[in-house]
Every structure is written in structure tokens, then in C-alpha cells.
Design a protein around this motif. Structure first.
Motif, mmCIF file in Angstrom:
data_model
loop_
_atom_site.group_PDB
_atom_site.id
_atom_site.type_symbol
_atom_site.label_atom_id
_atom_site.label_comp_id
_atom_site.label_asym_id
_atom_site.label_seq_id
_atom_site.Cartn_x
_atom_site.Cartn_y
_atom_site.Cartn_z
ATOM 1 N N GLY A 1 -2.344 6.054 4.994
ATOM 2 C CA GLY A 1 -1.889 4.757 4.481
ATOM 3 C C GLY A 1 -2.494 3.603 5.275
ATOM 4 O O GLY A 1 -2.965 2.610 4.707
ATOM 5 N N GLN B 1 -6.214 3.204 4.538
ATOM 6 C CA GLN B 1 -6.489 2.517 3.278
ATOM 7 C C GLN B 1 -6.189 1.033 3.382
ATOM 8 O O GLN B 1 -6.837 0.212 2.745
ATOM 9 C CB GLN B 1 -5.646 3.130 2.161
ATOM 10 N N LYS B 2 -5.219 0.702 4.208
ATOM 11 C CA LYS B 2 -4.835 -0.704 4.319
ATOM 12 C C LYS B 2 -5.800 -1.486 5.211
ATOM 13 O O LYS B 2 -6.067 -2.664 4.968
ATOM 14 C CB LYS B 2 -3.415 -0.772 4.895
ATOM 15 N N HIS B 3 -6.305 -0.865 6.271
ATOM 16 C CA HIS B 3 -7.027 -1.636 7.287
ATOM 17 C C HIS B 3 -8.486 -1.234 7.511
ATOM 18 O O HIS B 3 -9.227 -1.986 8.128
ATOM 19 C CB HIS B 3 -6.307 -1.497 8.631
ATOM 20 N N GLU C 1 5.515 0.976 5.495
ATOM 21 C CA GLU C 1 4.837 -0.282 5.796
ATOM 22 C C GLU C 1 5.733 -1.251 6.571
ATOM 23 O O GLU C 1 5.264 -2.090 7.296
ATOM 24 C CB GLU C 1 4.395 -0.958 4.498
#
Lengths: 283, 116
Positions: free
Chosen positions: A78, A81-83, A178
Motif C-alpha cells: 500500500g 503504491q502511494k509513495h 492509511e
């Protein structure tokens, strides 16, 4: 004796010429700093070796936790994919267009995972690398988050593009992943930690800050001698508590202010306030 | 200060105001007004002697400052607005309305912005 002298003078003359040429490169702007102009092969090689050795030296003492718990890689996916994927891409996924223009090019992390150690990768994510575009995530992610990314990167080279895209299907993320719980400040403000945190939140891009490299801009007010100023934000009494609150949420004090919320944690704000109060009155 | 700036007289993309703004303002009178209207009680001004007060910011870098009152873009006209009614710009501000006339505010702005 004489030939020894001649040799000495020759070396001195060469050194002086080299220094003059190097100085001229800088002063006359001969060196191409554009991201479209590649380094020469030799310069690139030298920088690459210097960077690799520097990381190895600094990461040598890091204790690597157990990384093969499925939960860690799942959470790391996760975060990845976010950063990470925006600049580094992933199997079958190109970096975003802006990242294609970065020089040096962001590493393909499959190769990094193949070449570098867990400790080195953890250190690079945490500390970043100067003048490469790789940011330090120390103030954005917890240590556990960073290790989770390392745990996912261990899996990454084993995934096909389809595996990568669908990896979360069989690995449902836990809800609330998150939403990080706010971490309260736990100790008194530390000016040394505050100096580091201040440099990691780009304060220097807007303020004059004595002793900080590059902090010479007047977008916001000069922070020289801020301890002696009775007010912050134009009219709020300058106390450590109000400074901390101001740093964490400027718009709550002053709607419409140009000072942004930089996502500071409570301890970071306290440390930065402690550092600001050490600043001398004149730059 | 910067090597890159040496001998480079090309203007910045967005210079701080145009010459015709504040045309006719009297910078020398503005300097005297700073002393007469009590500005020095709160601000230090490089070419004026005073109590070196830190209540408000030092006024040595006004031409380079991006914002007034924390948000209003620093242009000559906005600086005059600020001087005439600070709390209209920033309701929190500790800066008082010093009762300047528009002409006086223009003279002070001309001085602070380093106009001749």
C-alpha cells in the motif's frame, strides 16, 4: 636535489592549473546542470561509487528485523503504491511523465532489490540521497512503515506485471491502514532534532534562517532573532506553545495565510520551535 | 551574494512593482514620517536610529518580501493599503492604524521600497 625541486614545482603548477580550471567551471557557468544533459560516463561512475560506498558505510550498523511476515509486505505494498511507484514505476508500470525527466533517473526497484541489501535500502528510504530527487522519508513515514516497504520490495522481483497489479486482491489490506494515529510529543524540544526537522520540511525555501544553507528567501519573514519577537503571525503572543500550534496549523491561527500546513508531528513542531528560539538576531 | 547574479541585470520574472506606481511620492519625506509617526517604537529601520525594537519585523527587506500581513502580495499599491489600514488586511495584527493620509502612506511606501 634539483630534479626533486623540479618535480615538486611541476606538481604545484599542475595543482594550481587544476584548481583554476575547476574554479572557472564554477564561476563562468561552464558545467551543464541541465537534467537533459547527461553526466559523462566517468563522472557518473565516480558519483555512483561514492553514493554506493557512502550508503554502505552509514547502513552498516542497522539491525534488520524479520521481514517475511505477510502482514509487513502487505502494508508495504500500500505504501509503495502511494509513495514510490510515481517515480520508480513497478513491473509493467512506467513512472509518471514528470519522473521520466529526472536526472539521475529513478532506479528500477526490481534491480535495487536484486543489488542492494535490506539495510542499505532501508537507509536510502529513510535518509534520501542528496541531489538525486530521492527524498528522505524519515519525517513522513515511521520506521515500521519503511521496513514494511523493504519487506514488499523483497517480494517485488518475484512478481510479474499481472501479479503486481493484482497483488492486493489476494492480500486484502486491513482497514484503517492509511489513518496513522497521531503521535504525541513525548519530550522537551530538542534544538538539534529541530534543525534537522526544519531542513526536512523545506522551511529554507521561504524564510531567512541564520546558519541554514540556502535559507535566504523572503517569501515569509526572516526567522533571525525570532525569540526576541513578541508576536508571531502578526499578532499572536510568541510563546513556545503558540509557536508549536502555529507551526502545526497556521491557517487555524490566521485564515488565508500563505504559510502552509507542512504536516508536522507534535514532537517535530516542538523541536523546530526549540531550534527557532536559538536563532541569533542577525543573519 | 550569488555567483549567478554577478553582472546579470536582466529583470526577475515578477519584479516588485512598476516605476510608475508611487510616481510623485516623496521618499525623503517618507523617511522623516517613519521617525515622526512612532514607527521606530516597533520597527528597526537601517538608516534611522531608534530603540532597536523587535515588536514588528525589521524594515530592511521590504522590497524583497513576498507578502504583507501574511498573505497580501507585496506591491506598491498593496503596501499603501496595508499602511493605511493594517487590520483590514490581517484582523489579528498588532500593527495599529497610525492615522496616515494616503499621501503620507505613499511617501512611506516609496521609502520602504527603496524608491529615489
Amino acid at each position: 636535489m634539483k630534479s626533486w625541486k623540479v618535480a615538486g614545482l611541476t606538481i604545484l603548477a599542475c595543482a594550481a592549473t587544476g584548481a583554476a580550471l575547476g574554479g572557472a567551471m564554477v564561476v563562468f557557468g561552464w558545467y551543464d546542470v541541465s537534467a537533459t544533459g547527461s553526466h559523462t560516463v566517468v563522472v557518473h561512475e565516480v558519483l555512483d561509487v561514492a553514493q554506493t560506498r557512502s550508503v554502505q558505510r552509514r547502513a552498516a550498523g542497522i539491525q534488520v528485523p524479520y521481514l517475511d511476515e505477510p502482514r509487513k509486505a502487505r502494508e508495504g505494498y500500500g505504501l509503495f503504491q502511494k509513495h514510490c511507484v510515481q517515480c520508480h514505476g513497478a513491473p509493467g508500470i512506467a513512472p509518471d511523465p514528470y519522473a521520466l525527466g529526472l536526472n539521475p533517473a529513478p532506479a528500477a526497484l526490481v534491480a535495487t532489490a536484486r543489488d542492494r541489501t535490506a539495510a542499505d535500502i532501508y537507509w536510502i528510504i529513510q535518509q534520501g540521497i542528496k541531489m538525486t530527487g530521492m527524498p528522505a522519508w524519515q519525517y513522513r513515514l515511521t520506521d515500521a512503515d519503511i521496513w514494511n516497504i523493504v519487506a514488499f520490495m523483497r517480494v517485488l522481483p518475484t512478481l510479474s506485471p499481472a501479479d503486481y497489479r493484482n497483488w492486493d486482491k489476494g492480500n486484502e489490506q486491513e482497514p484503517g491502514l492509511e489513518a496513522a494515529t497521531p503521535v504525541p510529543a513525548t519530550r522537551a524540544g530538542d534544538p538539534v532534532a529541530g534543525r534537522a526537522a526544519l531542513q526536512q520540511h523545506l522551511c529554507a525555501t521561504c524564510h531567512v534562517i541564520p546558519g541554514i544553507a540556502g535559507a535566504r528567501h523572503h517569501v515569509g519573514p526572516s526567522l533571525a532573532g525570532i525569540a526576541q519577537r513578541p508576536y508571531i503571525a502578526g499578532g499572536v503572543p510568541n510563546t513556545p506553545a503558540s509557536m508549536e500550534r502555529w507551526l502545526r496549523d497556521p491557517a487555524a491561527f490566521k485564515p488565508g495565510t500563505a504559510m502552509p500546513d507542512l504536516g508536522l508531528g507534535a514532537q517535530e513542531a516542538r523541536d523546530i520551535a526549540a531550534f527557532l528560539y536559538t536563532l541569533p538576531p542577525v543573519d | 551574494m550569488l555567483l549567478g547574479a554577478c553582472g546579470d541585470d536582466r529583470p526577475a520574472l515578477t519584479p516588485p512593482g512598476l516605476p510608475e506606481q508611487l510616481a510623485g511620492a516623496d521618499s525623503a519625506r517618507g523617511r522623516l514620517l517613519l521617525a515622526e509617526r512612532g514607527c521606530l517604537a516597533c520597527h528597526t529601520v537601517p538608516s534611522l536610529s531608534g530603540p532597536a525594537s523587535q515588536v514588528g519585523p525589521a524594515l530592511d527587506q521590504v522590497p524583497r518580501r513576498a507578502y504583507l500581513g501574511g498573505w497580501l502580495p507585496n506591491t506598491p499599491d498593496n503596501l499603501v493599503r496595508w499602511l493605511l489600514d493594517p487590520s483590514a488586511i490581517n484582523p489579528l495584527t498588532a500593527m495599529p492604524d497610525t492615522g496616515l493620509t494616503p499621501e503620507e502612506a505613499r511617501d512611506i511606501a516609496a521609502f520602504l521600497l527603496g524608491r529615489p
